[in-house]
Write an enzyme that holds these catalytic residues in place. Sequence first.
Site, mmCIF file in Angstrom:
data_model
loop_
_atom_site.group_PDB
_atom_site.id
_atom_site.type_symbol
_atom_site.label_atom_id
_atom_site.label_comp_id
_atom_site.label_asym_id
_atom_site.label_seq_id
_atom_site.Cartn_x
_atom_site.Cartn_y
_atom_site.Cartn_z
ATOM 1 N N THR A 64 -46.612 56.740 -7.764
ATOM 2 C CA THR A 64 -47.091 56.126 -9.016
ATOM 3 C C THR A 64 -47.797 54.805 -8.753
ATOM 4 O O THR A 64 -47.803 54.299 -7.650
ATOM 5 C CB THR A 64 -45.923 55.915 -9.989
ATOM 6 O OG1 THR A 64 -44.915 55.178 -9.308
ATOM 7 C CG2 THR A 64 -45.397 57.244 -10.446
ATOM 8 N N THR A 119 -45.077 60.259 11.261
ATOM 9 C CA THR A 119 -45.774 59.524 10.215
ATOM 10 C C THR A 119 -46.427 58.247 10.649
ATOM 11 O O THR A 119 -46.178 57.168 10.104
ATOM 12 C CB THR A 119 -44.855 59.221 9.041
ATOM 13 O OG1 THR A 119 -44.059 60.363 8.845
ATOM 14 C CG2 THR A 119 -45.654 58.910 7.798
ATOM 15 N N THR A 127 -51.648 52.776 4.541
ATOM 16 C CA THR A 127 -51.103 53.287 3.262
ATOM 17 C C THR A 127 -50.197 52.195 2.691
ATOM 18 O O THR A 127 -50.712 51.252 2.087
ATOM 19 C CB THR A 127 -50.344 54.622 3.439
ATOM 20 O OG1 THR A 127 -49.322 54.468 4.423
ATOM 21 C CG2 THR A 127 -51.293 55.723 3.866
ATOM 22 N N LYS A 135 -51.546 52.830 12.130
ATOM 23 C CA LYS A 135 -50.991 52.662 10.792
ATOM 24 C C LYS A 135 -49.625 53.342 10.789
ATOM 25 O O LYS A 135 -49.360 54.247 11.570
ATOM 26 C CB LYS A 135 -51.886 53.243 9.712
ATOM 27 C CG LYS A 135 -52.032 54.709 9.681
ATOM 28 C CD LYS A 135 -51.140 55.584 8.816
ATOM 29 C CE LYS A 135 -50.329 54.975 7.752
ATOM 30 N NZ LYS A 135 -49.438 56.049 7.144
ATOM 31 N N GLU A 154 -41.435 49.892 5.928
ATOM 32 C CA GLU A 154 -41.461 49.648 4.485
ATOM 33 C C GLU A 154 -40.344 48.699 4.050
ATOM 34 O O GLU A 154 -39.171 48.979 4.253
ATOM 35 C CB GLU A 154 -41.385 50.983 3.734
ATOM 36 C CG GLU A 154 -42.712 51.713 3.812
ATOM 37 C CD GLU A 154 -42.671 53.130 3.268
ATOM 38 O OE1 GLU A 154 -43.750 53.691 3.075
ATOM 39 O OE2 GLU A 154 -41.574 53.658 3.058
ATOM 40 N N ASN A 190 -40.281 53.392 -2.155
ATOM 41 C CA ASN A 190 -40.184 54.845 -2.054
ATOM 42 C C ASN A 190 -39.664 55.538 -3.305
ATOM 43 O O ASN A 190 -39.782 56.755 -3.435
ATOM 44 C CB ASN A 190 -39.354 55.226 -0.835
ATOM 45 C CG ASN A 190 -40.139 54.978 0.426
ATOM 46 O OD1 ASN A 190 -41.209 55.541 0.597
ATOM 47 N ND2 ASN A 190 -39.641 54.094 1.266
#
Lengths: 405, 405
Positions: free
Chosen positions: B405, B192, B155, B181, B278, B400
């Site tokens: 979007t 997650t 992702t 992942k 991230e 985040n």
Amino acid sequence: MEASMTIVKHGSVVSPKGFSADGVHCGLRYSKKDLGVILSEVPASAAAVYTQSHFQAAPLKVTQESIAAGKKIQALIVNSGNANACTGKQGLADAYQMRRACAERFGINEYLTAVASTGVIGEQMNMKKILEGVPLLNPASTKESGHSFETAILTTDTGVKNTAAKLAIDGKEVWIGGAAKGSGMIHPNMATMLGFITTDAAIDSVHLQQLLSEATDTSFNQITVDGETSTNDMVLVLANGMAENDPLTPNHPQWEVFKNGFQEVCKDLAKQIAKDGEGATKLIEVQVTGAVSVQEARETAKKVVGSSLVKTAVFGEDANWGRIIGAIGHSRASVDPDQTEIWLGGQCLFSKGEPQDFSEEKAAEYLKDKTIMIRVSLAAGDAEATAWGCDLTYDYVKINASYRT
Amino acid sequence: MEASMTIVKHGSVVSPKGFSADGVHCGLRYSKKDLGVILSEVPASAAAVYTQSHFQAAPLKVTQESIAAGKKIQALIVNSGNANACTGKQGLADAYQMRRACAERFGINEYLTAVASTGVIGEQMNMKKILEGVPLLNPASTKESGHSFETAILTTDTGVKNTAAKLAIDGKEVWIGGAAKGSGMIHPNMATMLGFITTDAAIDSVHLQQLLSEATDTSFNQITVDGETSTNDMVLVLANGMAENDPLTPNHPQWEVFKNGFQEVCKDLAKQIAKDGEGATKLIEVQVTGAVSVQEARETAKKVVGSSLVKTAVFGEDANWGRIIGAIGHSRASVDPDQTEIWLGGQCLFSKGEPQDFSEEKAAEYLKDKTIMIRVSLAAGDAEATAWGCDLTYDYVKINASYRT
């Protein structure tokens, strides 16, 4: 009865009768005020709550000792710029010296003096600067002096936090005033914040402590900025009795009036801290209803308001309710996915296991507000709780990546 | 014995004998691959661990049902772009349809098929795209096919995660391969992330489950990016027995060899996930020694590595060890401030209640590394644990704030 309470804007710790305060620059910080004092005309009943961290800073130990001695405090001295935490034997000696200097300055007993510090952890205090600063402290009961104190206790805060409530008890005017600091490291259990509450009410320290402990659970312990707990935080309450009401106990007919006023003062300060979280642009209020117990409601509300992903989504003004699901999902509360509802402002986003049709436009419009309300209904019981926090922004990273520089 | 293990660079889920894989673009994501499969020539012993979230996604329920039916899995289908979580009855029907489509495509029983999903929560699946994608899946045992699979499950990850270990057991070559992942929402308890491990070892599902549960506690459950737990995470292990070793049980003379290899594969994948958190620029490894129990060591290590303030300080390359104190301070572990030591790389920063003289220059130099080692010694017992995480950066906020979007 409750109508007899008024929250007075720009009220402060000097609003109650017999309290004065001051704040000066002694040089621990580059140019900002960094040394403050609150003084009561007479010894005041004292109560306090302290950080739950294993690493309790030296000034907290000294303050505990003072309160333990006679349950009364008349003066509080506080510095910003250095937390005097993890500073070993020298740090403890310095906190004692601060207490002594303050007591001598105002001609009171050492054991009537409380000490607090906030700032960087692990650096020894510059006591020369503190001792040079103490004589400069000239407490007064003016709005300006209250403001000087509020300023002197700040660290990365962007503004002062103050409040005051005016009550009528036994036909007397009774005031409760407060000041606080806290911006980062704000989390459950008295974390990285200082709160100072003054009142001219007559109340003994046992009942004052009871009120403070209860109010803390629904206010200061229900805010979170970043899930961190500080070594230094405390809330100290001083009640000097100069309002001349009959001593407040649970049997006093207006106990609830005072209790309410006290809780509102605590909540008001707590919300001001949450709103001024490091780098924050929005206050987030999370209300959890239908929980099995108050504990579970509180924990769940804090999980949601403390979630980095919820916080960044709010910053991004994105109605990404999956982030709220993520946060509730790992709460230890009893949660039945098929009974849970999630509301953002006036719109239901998720109900009984199914995503709801909602207006993304309305949600986007709502998320532009400065205060964002999230409601989670668990439909598992009758308990509820509210928690407050703020969004997670670029500025949070910026402030904390270079905190010491 | 342990010398008989080799970690093979660029090894993957197709390294073990009899496994093939593929990944294609079916249209759930704009242009990236979003549908993957792992296929075994023969039904494989299966074991899995799942998210602890109250909100378990539909595909996890379907996979659990498949494994429960006969403890064997032959094919796994997985999509990215949509988590199929909080999608109600429709979501469950869609996960069943995905399982059926995969089973039909490869001519196997539905109950030999596992399903996984990752992506946005709360949106219904576009099943038309999935069903169009399934016929495009052409599993092969090439490096390229393994890579296609690794890509299809990502992702916000910035790169694929893979590993493989080669062991010698009963004179046979035994392989363990893995893909994973996970980038945000990474925290304790299977949060997650997706992990898929293949092995050609002969081992029954009961012993495989035992190995997986143990290894998870020291690998996947010891990483954190942001303290969040996802609705979708699972680690699935398939063991097809094609290496023809004697069945592995704790009584097998080389049980420890396999166990070690298995744990290393899990740790390797876990560290790759933590490193690719991230927005991360650095891997943080926190080792806690001298804890009273393994649980307390694990919790404390995770507290430190999960602290937003520790993470931002590491990003800012600032040796602000007060942040580490803050994190340990609110661990529920037994901590005696006067016995605690904190090390950053090779320097001791805090010992026995006192700040230590250390070289800020050396610390600043060390903090430029891509892997930062923090060691906390509690001197309270013999237990130790390690946890991995990453720094908190502007890019975490950026990713985040606009995830959907």
